[in-house]
Design a protein around this motif. Structure first.
Motif, PDB file in Angstrom:
ATOM      1  N   CYS A  87      74.683  31.977  -1.586  1.00 15.78           N
ATOM      2  CA  CYS A  87      73.579  31.566  -2.329  1.00 15.78           C
ATOM      3  C   CYS A  87      73.589  30.431  -3.448  1.00 15.78           C
TER       4      CYS A  87
ATOM      5  N   THR B 214      67.951  29.308 -10.028  1.00 15.36           N
ATOM      6  CA  THR B 214      68.174  30.302  -8.980  1.00 15.36           C
ATOM      7  C   THR B 214      66.661  30.715  -8.348  1.00 15.36           C
ATOM      8  N   LYS B 215      65.910  31.389  -9.004  1.00 16.33           N
ATOM      9  CA  LYS B 215      64.641  31.788  -8.481  1.00 16.33           C
ATOM     10  C   LYS B 215      63.973  30.664  -7.794  1.00 16.33           C
ATOM     11  N   ALA B 216      63.815  29.505  -8.419  1.00 18.35           N
ATOM     12  CA  ALA B 216      62.988  28.417  -7.948  1.00 18.35           C
ATOM     13  C   ALA B 216      63.625  27.883  -6.341  1.00 18.35           C
ATOM     14  N   ASN B 217      64.939  27.970  -6.458  1.00 13.61           N
ATOM     15  CA  ASN B 217      65.798  27.653  -5.320  1.00 13.61           C
ATOM     16  C   ASN B 217      65.495  28.497  -4.057  1.00 13.61           C
ATOM     17  N   MET B 218      65.751  29.956  -4.464  1.00 16.54           N
ATOM     18  CA  MET B 218      65.509  30.998  -3.383  1.00 16.54           C
ATOM     19  C   MET B 218      64.483  31.008  -2.703  1.00 16.54           C
ATOM     20  N   LYS B 219      63.248  30.615  -3.365  1.00 13.31           N
ATOM     21  CA  LYS B 219      61.793  30.345  -2.938  1.00 13.31           C
ATOM     22  C   LYS B 219      61.955  29.278  -1.836  1.00 13.31           C
ATOM     23  N   ARG B 220      62.575  28.247  -1.850  1.00 10.85           N
ATOM     24  CA  ARG B 220      62.772  27.318  -0.910  1.00 10.85           C
ATOM     25  C   ARG B 220      63.817  27.321  -0.111  1.00 10.85           C
ATOM     26  N   LEU B 221      64.621  28.556  -0.234  1.00 13.18           N
ATOM     27  CA  LEU B 221      65.893  28.789   0.797  1.00 13.18           C
ATOM     28  C   LEU B 221      66.757  27.577   0.633  1.00 13.18           C
TER      29      LEU B 221
ATOM     30  N   THR C 138      71.873  27.227  -4.889  1.00 12.63           N
ATOM     31  CA  THR C 138      71.764  26.770  -6.085  1.00 12.63           C
ATOM     32  C   THR C 138      73.171  26.091  -6.866  1.00 12.63           C
TER      33      THR C 138
END
Length: 223
Positions: A19, A152-159, A162
């Motif tokens: 991740c 982290t949260k914003a990047n996870m939404k875009r797969l 980070t």
């Protein structure tokens, strides 16, 4: 190390590698022996587990809010990692004794001097409680600035993975040893500890300490 702990640590290491893109190059500057107070900025619940994992075999124990023990799974993880529960409103004697024990065992005690998470990744004012521990035990301290977890949260939404950068400053110590310190001096010491973190960060990330003079009168680098 127990089998269950090895499994948890293996999964934790895999999680961080999948991740995140973590620059761990400066972790080599962390002393590998002797008691050490590690002062870390706080933007996520992941700083402690990450440092715990990637500083092995060095033993690290992090202070964590006691609310994490209310969840059975999180409580298991906290116990596995040897974390110390703390009431952020009132740091009791049991917490202090647990912190002192870690240092007496020549391990690392990781503390977030801000006391609570920063939502935007900038520094908040340090709390006086950390200065009490630092003054009471008088062991070397080291500032560690971790940057990137707030995305982290914003990047996870875009797969997206980070990027995390870790900056390690020079070990330092309190100049005047022994005796008692009053509340005003504790706060001044807490602010000076935070300045050791601030110098590792860009001006816009210094938050409460942005624009403040970088002066050290209560602490000094260890040569």
């Amino acid at each position: 190390m127990k089998l269950s702990e090895r499994i948890v640590n293996g999964l934790l290491r895999a999680f961080f590698r999948i991740c995140f893109k973590i620059d761990r190059s400066e972790l080599k500057n962390v002393p590998m022996e002797g008691p050490l107070l590690m002062m870390v900025n706080h933007t996520s619940n992941l700083e402690g587990p990450m440092l715990y994992e990637f500083l092995q075999p060095r033993k690290l124990h992090a202070m964590a809010k006691q609310e994490l023990w209310e969840n059975t799974f999180m409580a298991y993880l906290m116990e596995t990692w040897g974390s110390i529960p703390v009431d952020r409103e009132n740091m009791g004697r049991a917490t202090m004794d647990a912190c002192f024990k870690v240092l007496d065992q020549n391990h690392i005690l990781a503390i977030a001097p801000e006391g609570t998470r920063s939502k935007d990744g900038t520094l908040q004012q340090g709390k006086g409680g950390v200065a009490f521990i630092a003054h009471k035990k008088n062991v070397p301290m080291i500032p560690v600035a971790v940057m990137g977890f707030e995305k982290t949260k914003a990047n996870m939404k875009r797969l997206r993975r980070t990027a995390i950068s870790i900056k390690v400053g020079k070990p330092f110590e309190i100049i005047q040893k022994g005796g008692r310190i009053d509340a005003e001096t504790r706060q001044k010491l807490a602010d000076e500890i935070m300045l050791h973190l601030a110098v590792l960060m860009s001006e816009e990330k210094r938050g409460y300490y942005r624009g403040k003079p970088i002066e050290f009168t209560l602490t000094q680098n260890i040569t």
